[in-house]
Design a protein around this motif. Structure first.
Motif, mmCIF file in Angstrom:
data_model
loop_
_atom_site.group_PDB
_atom_site.id
_atom_site.type_symbol
_atom_site.label_atom_id
_atom_site.label_comp_id
_atom_site.label_asym_id
_atom_site.label_seq_id
_atom_site.Cartn_x
_atom_site.Cartn_y
_atom_site.Cartn_z
ATOM 1 N N ASN A 1 0.822 -1.212 0.000
ATOM 2 C CA ASN A 1 0.000 0.000 0.000
ATOM 3 C C ASN A 1 0.861 1.270 0.000
ATOM 4 O O ASN A 1 2.054 1.240 0.288
ATOM 5 C CB ASN A 1 -0.904 0.026 1.240
ATOM 6 N N LEU B 1 -1.141 2.735 7.533
ATOM 7 C CA LEU B 1 -1.442 1.906 6.368
ATOM 8 C C LEU B 1 -2.013 0.590 6.865
ATOM 9 O O LEU B 1 -1.487 -0.001 7.819
ATOM 10 C CB LEU B 1 -0.189 1.654 5.530
ATOM 11 N N PHE C 1 -0.231 12.522 1.889
ATOM 12 C CA PHE C 1 -0.772 13.350 2.961
ATOM 13 C C PHE C 1 -0.027 14.678 3.032
ATOM 14 O O PHE C 1 1.067 14.834 2.474
ATOM 15 C CB PHE C 1 -0.655 12.624 4.306
ATOM 16 N N LEU D 1 -1.724 8.822 10.722
ATOM 17 C CA LEU D 1 -0.883 8.372 9.617
ATOM 18 C C LEU D 1 -0.713 6.863 9.759
ATOM 19 O O LEU D 1 -0.045 6.389 10.677
ATOM 20 C CB LEU D 1 0.477 9.070 9.649
ATOM 21 N N THR E 1 0.339 5.858 0.745
ATOM 22 C CA THR E 1 -0.531 6.925 1.206
ATOM 23 C C THR E 1 0.093 8.276 0.868
ATOM 24 O O THR E 1 1.326 8.412 0.849
ATOM 25 C CB THR E 1 -0.792 6.823 2.729
#
Length: 313
Positions: A168, A309, A172, A307, A170
């Motif tokens: 994965n 995953l 931000f 924060l 992310t």
């Protein structure tokens, strides 16, 4: 007081049973069906190819597919007539996303590819931030030098959804108002053990003065590696039946000489895990992330860092 102590004692030993017996939710969740078959892919296969100026350019990735997230990439160049490798002195690689509005952007990538002289291929990476489709399309702008000749080509490619949650990513905005991307690199297929956890951390750069630079220059330098940061790690199983328990012997991720961030995550059983992170800048200031309560809370869904995953294996 005695009742309170008894409850805490039961909770403690329940957590230990969950971790070491691995039986908390096996009767409730079919993890095999949820995650599908996850195989560790090590073979590079051709994603696409192109012929230009008498050269055949083959672009390879693991399993022959580009995915949203981190992708190791190889490029091979051969003489089209003789089908033999060509002596290429340099190769640049620029992924370009074109939105439906026509706006162009890039993603974290290695612009100047390295070269493996023994096996005669160029190598680098790209972190595709979106799949191909409604959000736009992807092309690769590749240039290489043979002798005094520079050859360029633009090739459209397809980027697919990453189905392996262990890879994965992310994106931000940090407390410093900077935009970041964290992309997991490995393990592809974790074990019930202490696993080496590797991630890339990238930072969006402020645009250059567009009046004096081409769009290619703008995109080439759009991202850079976030250097000398620390990614603090707290892995937990957040499902109510798991009590949000963690595991021992985890190690925070720090940057190694390859530019990537390396740490250790200890998965004590299969199932849903959350990698809770706190990202610290080189001065030790929190960029993003919050601490997770350490309590064992059976029957209550575990809280996650701002924060994080989610992982499933």
């Amino acid at each position: 007081m005695k009742v309170s102590l008894l409850i805490k004692t039961i909770g403690f030993y329940s957590a230990i049973a969950c971790v070491f017996l691995g039986s908390c939710t096996k009767g409730k969740t079919d993890y095999e069906a949820e995650r599908g078959v996850v195989d560790e892919v090590v073979e590079f296969k051709e994603v696409t190819s192109a012929v230009t100026a008498g050269y055949t350019i083959s672009i390879e990735a693991l399993n022959g597919t580009f995915y949203r997230g981190y992708n190791d990439i190889r490029v091979k160049i051969k003489d089209t007539q003789t089908n033999t490798p060509v002596e290429v002195s340099a190769l640049t690689f620029l992924p370009i996303k074109t939105a439906v509005t026509g706006e162009k952007s890039s993603c974290p990538h290695q612009y100047d590819f390295g070269y493996n002289a023994e096996n005669k291929y160029f190598f680098g990476y790209t972190v595709f931030t979106n799949e191909s489709g409604t959000e736009g399309s992807w092309t690769l702008d590749i240039s290489f030098t043979v002798g005094h000749q520079t050859v360029s080509l633009i090739k459209e490619v397809s980027v697919r959804q990453q189905t392996n949650k262990n890879l994965n990513m992310t994106a931000f905005t940090g407390k410093d108002d900077q935009q970041y991307i964290i992309a997991l690199v490995s393990p592809q297929k974790p074990n019930i053990a202490e696993n080496k956890l590797v991630a890339g951390i990238y930072k969006l750069n402020k645009p250059l003065d567009s009046s004096s630079n081409s769009i290619a220059d703008q995109l080439q330098f759009s991202y850079s590696q976030a250097d000398r940061y620390t990614l603090k790690l707290d892995p937990r199983m957040p499902e109510p039946s798991m009590g949000n328990h963690s595991s021992p012997n985890n190690k925070d991720l720090i940057q190694d000489r390859d530019g990537l961030y390396h740490g250790v995550v200890n998965y004590t059983m299969t199932g849903n895990w959350t990698l809770n992170f706190i990202l610290l800048d080189p001065d030790g200031k929190v960029v993003r992330g919050t601490e997770v309560p350490k309590d064992f809370t059976p029957g209550v869904e575990g809280r996650k860092s701002e924060l994080h995953l989610d992982i499933l294996f």
